[in-house]
Design a protein around this motif. Structure first.
Motif, short mmCIF file in Angstrom:
data_model
loop_
_atom_site.label_atom_id
_atom_site.label_comp_id
_atom_site.label_asym_id
_atom_site.label_seq_id
_atom_site.Cartn_x
_atom_site.Cartn_y
_atom_site.Cartn_z
N LYS B 445 0.84 -1.21 0.00
CA LYS B 445 0.00 0.00 0.00
C LYS B 445 0.87 1.26 0.00
O LYS B 445 0.61 2.21 -0.73
N GLN B 446 1.90 1.27 0.84
CA GLN B 446 2.72 2.48 0.97
C GLN B 446 3.53 2.77 -0.29
O GLN B 446 3.70 3.93 -0.66
N TYR B 447 4.02 1.71 -0.90
CA TYR B 447 4.96 1.93 -2.02
C TYR B 447 4.39 1.49 -3.37
O TYR B 447 5.14 1.27 -4.32
N HIS B 448 3.08 1.37 -3.46
CA HIS B 448 2.48 0.83 -4.69
C HIS B 448 2.85 1.66 -5.93
O HIS B 448 3.07 1.12 -7.02
N ASP B 449 2.92 2.97 -5.76
CA ASP B 449 3.25 3.81 -6.92
C ASP B 449 4.64 3.49 -7.46
O ASP B 449 4.91 3.66 -8.65
N LEU B 450 5.49 3.01 -6.56
CA LEU B 450 6.86 2.69 -6.96
C LEU B 450 6.97 1.26 -7.50
O LEU B 450 7.61 1.01 -8.53
N ILE B 451 6.35 0.34 -6.82
CA ILE B 451 6.58 -1.08 -7.12
C ILE B 451 5.45 -1.71 -7.92
O ILE B 451 5.58 -2.85 -8.39
N GLY B 452 4.37 -0.97 -8.10
CA GLY B 452 3.27 -1.48 -8.91
C GLY B 452 2.67 -2.76 -8.35
O GLY B 452 2.69 -2.99 -7.14
N ASP B 453 2.13 -3.59 -9.28
CA ASP B 453 1.49 -4.84 -8.85
C ASP B 453 2.48 -5.98 -8.68
O ASP B 453 2.12 -7.07 -8.23
N ASP B 454 3.72 -5.73 -9.06
CA ASP B 454 4.68 -6.85 -9.11
C ASP B 454 5.01 -7.42 -7.73
O ASP B 454 5.00 -8.63 -7.53
N TYR B 455 5.29 -6.54 -6.79
CA TYR B 455 5.78 -6.97 -5.48
C TYR B 455 4.83 -7.97 -4.80
O TYR B 455 5.22 -9.08 -4.44
N ILE B 456 3.60 -7.59 -4.64
CA ILE B 456 2.66 -8.41 -3.87
C ILE B 456 2.36 -9.74 -4.59
O ILE B 456 2.00 -10.73 -3.97
N ASN B 457 2.55 -9.73 -5.92
CA ASN B 457 2.25 -10.93 -6.71
C ASN B 457 3.47 -11.77 -7.02
O ASN B 457 3.38 -12.77 -7.72
#
Lengths: 203, 696
Positions: B445-457
């Motif tokens: 949530k905090q860094y979504h603009d930076l890491i996009g959908d890739d990190y959580i998936n």
């Protein structure tokens, strides 16, 4: 898996009570086999012949063991079993050693490294199924060195008798033997990656 | 009273008042997890957040703990998640001596409520309970705290404490006892929010059992005929004289020639320990070697473990190489706890022999993390830190001065003080690195603009759900079955019922034949050769989590139980799944069948799911909770799903799997319990509550 070479003994064929000396020799032989088995070893026939002392000449030893071989042991030897290797016949006490471990020990006693690797690998690939890691052969009870295993892998590639035995690697560099009779190379590699890397990561 | 003590201890940290109440109304939940979940439901209203003073931590044990049953030294802590979506209810589990001490003090549960303004510790000595000043302890490591409190309160005191991570309310923090036994799930941060530094337990009582002879007979039966080693692996790691089978994955690592090399008085050979020799069981699991490799043999002093556990899964090592880092040279841990952050390094510098650099990094990081009371979320924190380092995000999220003060070259050069550089800053709430220890859901949530959908998936993270929960265990273990066992949790599932079967070491056909007898044809696929979902798999998965809930409630170690298999050939390697109910009957004096006990355990699962529905404010668990990340569908891109060599999932099949699993539990297509189901489990009040909230 039962070993077709193993023979368990029945009480049939008791040689008769007329030879007390023979009974004592049989009891001594049973103890020798048991004590050897208790050390996690099988008793090669050649080795047993060397153990024959007073009261047990070679002829008597042969007669007693033939009873074991034929499944007609005397009472004293009813716990004894045998496994036939390539170079000798090996005896063990079935009450304290499984047929499978006796088979492994027979392979080790035969000192035929390629045959040992091939037999164990084929069994593992067919039975579990899984490839057989080099580390398995480097550890107890085989204790081959990694150099020996690398050499064996190379020699097996040049032998028709071991045409089905190949090598797969995991992402950490570890290697395993597999048999193409039972596993495709891709499946073997995938299973080995699970053994070597994934299952340790996801404990 | 037999089994249970019949008493709850309540400690209010705001008022420092303590009180004792009856625990009897919770016996229908068995104890432990079930009891603690119900207390939390009764006492913590929906909407309360984990760090609010209204938030509570309930520590509970079951009738089994203290009875002498093998592996019964477990305690369940129940609280609100600090690190996953919605801060819904979770439970954590701790070993060591906590369970038996709590029972010896005379309590089935300890309810911690309120919040202190100043550091305190709870001191329980039988029926004397006080809240003591802990100002002098605040800032100490967990090891220092344990030593200080043992000095003050007396040898024999069991200490549970938090370190810097908990004090600073880092979401991924834990409570430590016995230097390395850990209750995770973020509970350390809740302790910190309440200024609760530690709990001391010392009791002189015992657990009364209804039929001691029957308990003793069961102990002998279980240890002689049913137990193998850690994770109930029932065949040894190497060929051995007593065994038909062997498995390189087995944690039954002991064998002739393998030693505890640094044992006082000289090396101790682990030898053979065939079934039927319970006094030799402790030699079966040489866990230091299993976790670290053969290099650990010569540094191993012994195996240790929780009270009443014959398995001993903690590998204790003495590593002189650690002296130069000013650390203790001895430590013991198990599984991921043995190497929580060594993997932050890109290289290792060897000290005295080849390979000891990696070993030293592992033990060094374990000591550091345990001292800080920093929880790894089953490897998620390490994965997150590596993800941000490997993808060049650190420079983007850290303040320039923060980035500049870290010598990043140490990571490549093998200087393991890099691990301390990182972890101490992770535990500093004022440092941006601490934001990476919020839990993956909040990091995303905090860094979504930076890491996009890739990190959580990503496969690097390997979550089971995008709620931020780690896969532990999932599709790598019996495909849909393993993944489904996570669904009932708001954190990593920690369900070992299934993985103990697939990892048992027995040939596949034996495993399949035994479990198919109970769950039906097709319940267990070949390893890495999976088939589409079927109802037998759903039944198998449900069994996995119900037994886990039973163990966490009874209380019993699910890392070893249930006894699905046996090491004995004469049993056809079949275990005995009725043993828990036999123990329950012998201990409590209430004859209870296997089915009846499973039903009681399931009550806790149904309640927890209803609580999650209420916390989330929606019945749509299928789309809001039970969502597996993309990596699970895309791993091994060249291998088609349902073929040899892959554990990948298929999207429609996963939805079918959920439907079948929901049906097994009596949930609707949203994955939420129905009124009929809740009432079946005597949870009418919960159904009414959901209905009043528009959630039924």
């Amino acid at each position: 898996m039962d070993n077709p070479n193993e023979e368990r003994l029945s009480e049939a064929g008791q040689p008769g009570a007329e030879q007390q000396a023979g009974r004592e020799a049989a009891a001594l032989l049973a103890k020798i086999i048991y004590d050897r088995t208790a050390q996690n070893l099988v008793a090669p026939l050649k080795w047993l012949r060397r153990q024959a002392g007073p009261g047990m000449d070679e002829a008597l030893l042969a007669r007693l063991l033939s009873g074991v071989d034929e499944g007609k042991p005397c009472e004293e030897l009813k716990d004894a079993a045998q496994v036939r290797g390539r170079k000798d016949v090996y005896y063990y006490s079935a009450s304290i050693m499984t047929a499978q471990f006796a088979r492994v020990q027979a392979l080790i006693e035969d000192k035929d490294m390629l045959a040992t690797i091939a037999e164990v690998t084929r069994r593992d690939c067919e039975l579990y199924p899984r490839p057989a890691p080099f580390s398995k052969f480097a550890g107890y009870p085989f204790r081959f060195s990694m150099d020996e295993l690398e050499g064996a892998a190379a020699r097996m590639q040049m032998s028709d008798a071991y045409a089905d035995i190949g090598v797969v690697s995991a992402s950490n560099g570890a290697k395993a033997f597999y048999s193409s009779k039972f596993l495709s190379k891709a499946y073997a590699r995938s299973l080995f990656e699970e053994i070597e890397v994934e299952s340790r990561e996801w404990q | 009273m037999n089994g249970w003590t019949g008493k709850l201890l309540r400690v209010n940290l705001t008022t420092r008042e303590t009180g004792v109440e009856s625990s009897e109304k919770y016996f229908g939940y068995v104890g432990g997890k079930g009891m603690a979940t119900r207390i939390l439901y009764d006492e913590v209203p929906a909407g309360v957040k984990p760090y609010d003073p209204e938030s509570k931590v309930v520590m509970a044990v079951g009738p089994n703990s203290g009875s002498s049953a093998p592996c019964s030294g477990r305690t369940t802590l129940c609280f609100l998640s600090t690190f996953t979506k919605g801060n819904a209810v979770v439970d954590a589990h701790i070993g060591g001596d906590v369970a038996t001490q709590l029972k010896a003090c005379g309590y089935d549960a300890l309810i911690i409520e309120g919040a202190s303004d100043v550091p305190v510790y709870i001191n329980v000595k039988d029926d004397k309970v006080t809240v003591e000043d802990a100002a002098a302890l605040w800032g100490m490591t967990t090891t220092e705290t344990t030593a200080a409190l043992c000095d003050k309160e007396g040898t024999g005191t069991t200490v549970m404490s938090i370190g810097k991570a908990g004090e600073n309310m880092i979401n991924l923090s834990c409570v430590i006892t016995g230097v390395a036994h850990c209750a995770g799930g973020g509970v350390g941060a809740i302790f910190g929010s309440k200024k609760l530094k530690a709990i001391c337990l010392y009791g002189k009582g015992g657990t009364q059992v209804a039929d001691p002879k029957r308990v003793l007979a069961l102990n002998n039966y279980v240890m002689s005929d049913l137990m193998g080693s850690n994770n109930n692996h029932v065949v040894p790691n190497t060929p051995q004289s007593f065994s038909e089978y062997d498995s390189p994955r087995s944690r039954w690592t002991g064998h002739p020639g393998l030693t505890w090399g640094a044992a006082p008085g000289g090396p101790v050979d682990t030898g053979e320990s065939a079934p039927g020799q319970p006094t030799l069981m402790g030699y079966r699991c040489q866990k230091a070697v299993f976790d670290h490799g053969m290099i650990a043999e010569k540094y191993t002093t012994k195996m240790i473990g929780c009270t009443s556990c014959p398995v001993r899964c903690y590998g204790a090592v003495s590593l002189p190489q650690l002296k130069k880092f000013g650390r203790n040279t001895t430590h013991a841990n198990t599984c991921l706890g043995n190497n929580p952050y060594g993997g932050l390094m890109k290289a290792y510098t060897d000290f005295e022999e080849e390979g000891d650099g990696k070993l030293t990094a592992s033990v060094y990081s374990a000591i550091l993390a345990d001292d800080l009371g920093l929880w790894d979320n089953y490897g998620e924190l390490k994965a997150t830190l590596n993800y941000f380092m490997d993808n060049g995000y650190m420079e983007k999220i850290l303040k320039p001065e923060e980035y500049a003060e870290i010598d990043w070259s140490k990571r490549e050069s093998g200087d393991i003080t890099f691990i301390a550089d990182i972890l101490t800053r992770v535990c500093d709430k004022n440092h941006t690195l601490s934001t990476l220890a919020q839990g993956a859901y909040f990091v995303d949530k905090q860094y979504h603009d930076l890491i996009g959908d890739d990190y959580i998936n990503s496969a690097a993270l390997t979550l089971w759900s995008t709620i931020g929960a780690k896969r532990h265990h999932g599709n790598e273990c019996a495909a849909q079955v393993g993944m489904l066992t996570n669904v009932v949790y708001n954190r990593d599932g920690m369900c070992h019922t299934i993985v103990n079967i697939t990892g048992s070491g027995l040939p596949y056909h034996l495993q399949r034949n035994i479990v198919e007898e109970r769950f039906g044809k097709g319940c267990l696929d070949m390893p890495k050769n999976y088939t589409p979902m079927n109802e037998a798999k759903a039944r198998f998965a449900k069994f996995g989590v119900v037994r886990q809930a039973l163990h966490d409630s009874f209380t019993l170690c699910n890392w070893v139980w249930p006894m699905t298999f046996s090491p004995r050939k004469e049993r056809g390697y079949k275990g005995d799944l009725s043993v828990e109910s036999q123990y329950f009957s012998a201990i409590t004096g209430k004859e209870t069948s296997e089915e009846e006990l499973d039903f009681m355990a399931e009550r806790g699962i149904q309640l927890a799911r209803a609580m999650t529905v209420k916390t989330y404010g929606t019945r749509d668990m299928r789309h809001e909770h039970d969502v597996i990340p993309e990596y699970a569908y895309s791993t091994e891109p060249d291998v088609p799903v349902f073929t040899e060599g892959t554990v990948k999932m298929e999207k429609e099949d996963w939805q079918l799997a959920l439907s079948m699993f929901y049906k097994e539990f009596g949930w609707d297509e949203n994955g939420a319990p129905t009124r009929e189901t809740l009432e079946k489990f005597d949870l009418k009040d919960v159904a009414d509550d959901l209905e009043a909230s528009g959630l039924l």
